[in-house]
Design an enzyme around this catalytic site. Structure first.
Site, PDB file in Angstrom:
ATOM      1  N   GLU A   1      42.652  40.319  39.250  1.00  0.00           N
ATOM      2  CA  GLU A   1      41.035  40.745  39.728  1.00  0.00           C
ATOM      3  C   GLU A   1      40.150  40.666  38.676  1.00  0.00           C
ATOM      4  O   GLU A   1      39.210  41.303  38.942  1.00  0.00           O
ATOM      5  CB  GLU A   1      41.203  41.543  40.947  1.00  0.00           C
ATOM      6  CG  GLU A   1      42.082  41.069  42.253  1.00  0.00           C
ATOM      7  CD  GLU A   1      41.664  40.031  42.774  1.00  0.00           C
ATOM      8  OE1 GLU A   1      40.807  39.429  42.596  1.00  0.00           O
ATOM      9  OE2 GLU A   1      42.256  40.040  43.813  1.00  0.00           O
TER      10      GLU A   1
ATOM     11  N   HIS B   1      39.254  49.083  43.322  1.00  0.00           N
ATOM     12  CA  HIS B   1      39.735  48.182  44.257  1.00  0.00           C
ATOM     13  C   HIS B   1      41.087  48.547  45.007  1.00  0.00           C
ATOM     14  O   HIS B   1      42.010  48.596  44.380  1.00  0.00           O
ATOM     15  CB  HIS B   1      39.909  46.640  43.972  1.00  0.00           C
ATOM     16  CG  HIS B   1      40.576  45.781  44.810  1.00  0.00           C
ATOM     17  ND1 HIS B   1      39.998  45.569  46.029  1.00  0.00           N
ATOM     18  CD2 HIS B   1      41.547  44.751  44.457  1.00  0.00           C
ATOM     19  CE1 HIS B   1      41.001  44.604  46.579  1.00  0.00           C
ATOM     20  NE2 HIS B   1      41.587  43.971  45.554  1.00  0.00           N
TER      21      HIS B   1
END
Length: 217
Positions: free
Chosen positions: A77, A96
């Site tokens: 990511e 996250h």
């Protein structure tokens, strides 16, 4: 070692993410930017948080995403993190998570309305960005768009992203929003949730600029 302090923080907060249940296994990812260097450090891909060493944390260039230093592969990511460092100057750390209640709301395609005054840490509410496959530029762009004028976003069928001035505040925000998601979900399961006014949330947002911030140790 480049960005040694930031890499050590990522190791420490990775363990906190796991031990507090905001992630399980190797899920989720965290990063910290160094604006002077033009780099950001991000947790490695597929490595247990309790096995991660500072040299495993990967340093990437903000402008290009190119790897600068680190023995491992960066989180899949990394574009989700990089887009905020490229396009916003008020965010220097991102957390996250795949936390249970935030992901439950995101799986239903729900945002988090102003059901608790603490949501003002993130903005007047928290939106849910449309679904996109993990690790894609589309996911990063969706997250960025739906987090405009806010510091948190839900990712449909995926999880939550929280950004702040430093890792202590980004972690606190992710943790607080998970609790608010749980409370909202339980209130809706019981019948309904009372939603605070936009005026009250704007008032809280102003107050939290000085009151609601965590002081890094």
């Amino acid at each position: 070692m480049l960005m040694q302090k930031e890499r050590e923080l990522i190791v420490a907060y990775g363990k906190k993410l796991s031990s507090t249940g905001l992630v399980k296994g190797t899920g989720g990812n965290i990063s910290v930017a160094n604006r002077k260097l033009g780099y950001f450090a991000i947790s490695p891909s597929g490595l247990d948080y309790f096995e991660t060493e500072s040299e495993d944390v990967v340093v990437l260039e903000i402008a290009t995403g190119n790897k600068v230093e680190g023995t491992k592969k960066p989180s899949s990511e990394h574009e989700l993190h990089r887009i905020f460092y490229q396009k916003r100057n008020d965010i220097d750390a991102i957390v996250h998570t795949h936390s249970t209640y935030a992901t439950t709301l995101a799986t239903m395609g729900w945002g988090l309305p102003a059901s608790n005054y603490l949501i003002a840490l993130a903005g007047p509410d928290v939106r849910c960005a449309p679904y996109a496959s993990f690790g894609t530029l589309e996911l990063a762009e969706n997250a960025f768009e739906y987090m405009k004028d806010r510091y948190c976003v839900l990712l449909a069928n995926h999880g939550l992203v929280a950004g702040s001035m430093d890792l202590a505040n980004a972690f606190n925000l992710a943790s607080q929003m998970e609790e608010c998601c749980e409370q909202y979900y339980l209130a809706m399961a019981a019948g309904r949730a009372n939603i605070l006014s936009r005026e009250e949330m704007e008032n809280m947002m102003v107050r939290f600029k000085t009151y609601g911030q965590v002081q890094p140790k």
